[in-house]
Design a protein around this motif. Structure first.
Motif, short mmCIF file in Angstrom:
data_model
loop_
_atom_site.label_atom_id
_atom_site.label_comp_id
_atom_site.label_asym_id
_atom_site.label_seq_id
_atom_site.Cartn_x
_atom_site.Cartn_y
_atom_site.Cartn_z
N ASN A 118 -44.07 38.21 18.71
CA ASN A 118 -43.93 38.27 19.80
C ASN A 118 -44.88 39.10 20.57
N TYR A 119 -46.33 38.25 21.25
CA TYR A 119 -46.53 39.97 22.30
C TYR A 119 -46.70 39.20 23.42
N LEU A 120 -46.39 39.97 23.96
CA LEU A 120 -46.54 39.93 25.97
C LEU A 120 -46.97 41.32 26.60
N MET A 134 -48.50 38.19 30.41
CA MET A 134 -48.76 36.64 29.67
C MET A 134 -47.96 36.45 28.00
N LEU A 135 -47.33 35.58 27.11
CA LEU A 135 -46.61 35.73 26.21
C LEU A 135 -47.52 34.74 25.03
N VAL A 136 -47.87 35.26 23.93
CA VAL A 136 -48.29 34.95 22.49
C VAL A 136 -47.59 35.04 21.37
N SER A 137 -47.20 33.64 20.76
CA SER A 137 -45.56 33.40 19.86
C SER A 137 -46.45 33.12 18.78
N LEU A 174 -51.40 29.37 17.27
CA LEU A 174 -49.95 30.35 18.35
C LEU A 174 -49.68 28.92 19.53
N TRP A 176 -48.98 29.87 23.80
CA TRP A 176 -48.75 30.93 24.62
C TRP A 176 -48.35 30.12 25.87
N LYS A 177 -47.52 31.16 26.93
CA LYS A 177 -47.06 30.41 27.83
C LYS A 177 -47.41 32.40 29.07
N ARG A 178 -47.40 31.71 30.21
CA ARG A 178 -47.48 32.35 31.24
C ARG A 178 -45.91 33.07 31.66
N SER A 192 -38.34 33.78 21.42
CA SER A 192 -38.91 32.64 21.03
C SER A 192 -38.15 32.35 19.67
#
Length: 405
Positions: A118-120, A134-137, A174, A176-178, A192
């Motif tokens: 996860n990257y936030l 921004m979340l990237v999973s 991937l 992603w979600k705002r 997640s």
């Protein structure tokens, strides 16, 4: 179960080896493509090639050249694990003296997730519903390959005792979600999961938005210009447009304009939304206009305050024979001596306005004694001016004639 794939390069040769878990693929001497799973051992097997043939391998992870090993009359090229364990397209080309051959092997990622990366960011956002993190999973297999597109990922978001879940589908390796900010400040907890695999908890802090205009008030123990007491400026509780108290440490600039249009500044930082500053009382009667601002964001009202004279008069004794001038006692509004260190100014000039000497001395026990310089000729006409706490006394001094002002 891990398999070893053998891709056999020869003319119309297909072979199953009994009692083993290996498969040899018949592949013609043209461009070909095979598919294996990440983690499977990968070998290319050739017949009728020279011993000095070399295989150039190119993948997204690395590029290398392999040498063959002779096994059972066939030449075997075994791929290292750091290549065969990485998903993606792998291309190869055989450099042989008789004829070059080339092909491709697609390495598929594992089907079961092992980890979730996860990257936030950013981790701090402003309240109001317009800013966001921004979340990237990225769910990965045991070899750190992102899973295939189409895998469903559940995103959990927790804020102020409210839990929300949303299911997203992997696309381009991937999801992603705002993570939109809220109107209130606080911590947004995000995680997640895929099947039974869960990511670590991540936090996005919602901080107050830009401050809005505020008020100031003045607090002081008395109104006298004694140069000793302090006047405190205090703001109201500073909030943003959503009623959130601004962050501790927000810098507030206080502006003070006196009756001579001189402008001074002082600063204070907010604690629980309130900023304070202290100003030393002037040493002479004055009027101040005070305001405050958070530059570029918020302004306060203006407050006008007046300082009254702390003394009405003081006594001056001149001793021409000993070339001394004594000032005092300096008494304050309660009849007490003014604080030690109160400044008394002596200026020596003439009727033409020329200034010859200027002295400043601090008071002690309400008294100040000036010594007239030896090079000052008392036979000439000099004008003596004494100033303290807004009171000014002017007189002339003649030799052998004591003055009492």
């Amino acid at each position: 179960m891990m398999k070893t794939y053998l891709i056999l390069m020869s003319c119309l040769l297909f072979l199953m080896i009994p009692g083993t878990d290996q498969t040899e693929f018949h592949t013609p001497d043209t461009n070909s493509r095979e598919e294996i799973n990440a983690g499977d051992d990968l070998k290319l097997v050739f017949e009728n090639i020279e011993a000095d043939s070399r295989l150039m391998v190119s993948s997204a992870y690395a590029k290398t050249i392999l040498s063959p090993v002779l096994e059972g009359g066939k030449y075997v090229f075994e791929f290292p694990h750091f290549i065969s364990h990485k998903a993606g397209m792998l291309s190869w080309r055989l450099f042989n003296s008789s004829a070059d051959q080339f092909g491709e092997v697609y390495i598929s990622p594992g089907e079961k997730p092992e980890y979730i990366e996860n990257y936030l960011g950013p981790r701090s956002i402003q309240a109001g519903g317009t800013d966001y993190s921004m979340l990237v999973s990225i769910p990965t297999d045991s070899f750190d390959n992102p899973l295939m597109d189409g895998v469903k990922v559940e995103i959990s978001e927790f804020f102020n005792d409210v839990l929300k879940k949303e299911e997203l589908v992997m696309n381009h390796m991937l999801v992603w979600k705002r993570v939109i900010s809220k109107r209130q400040t606080g911590s947004i907890f995000i995680a997640s999961s895929v099947d039974s695999v869960h990511s670590k908890e991540m936090i996005s802090e919602v901080y107050p938005s830009l401050p809005t205009d505020f008020n100031i008030e003045i607090q002081r123990v008395h109104t006298y210009a004694d140069g000793n007491q302090v006047t405190e400026i205090k703001t109201s509780t500073i909030r943003d447009a959503f009623e959130n108290i601004v962050s501790d440490g927000t810098s507030v600039e206080f502006l003070i304009a006196d009756s001579d249009n001189n402008l001074r500044k002082t600063y204070g930082n907010t604690i629980d939304g309130v900023a304070r500053a202290q100003l030393l009382h002037p040493e002479k009667p004055d009027s101040w206009v005070i305001s405050a601002r958070i530059p570029g964001m918020a302004l306060s009202n203006k407050v006008e305050i007046t300082y009254d004279p702390v003394i009405k008069d003081f006594e001056v004794r001149a001793d021409p024979d000993h070339k001394k001038i004594r000032v005092g006692p300096l008494t304050s509004f309660l009849g007490q001596f003014v604080p030690d260190g109160t400044e008394v100014l002596l200026e020596v000039g003439d009727n033409d306005g020329s200034l010859y000497y200027k002295y400043r001395l601090p008071s002690k026990a309400g008294m100040v004694t000036f010594k007239i310089p030896e090079d000052l000729s008392l036979s000439d006409s000099y004008i003596f001016t004494i100033k303290s706490l807004g009171v000014t006394k002017i007189f002339s001094l003649k030799p052998n004639a004591a003055n009492h002002q």
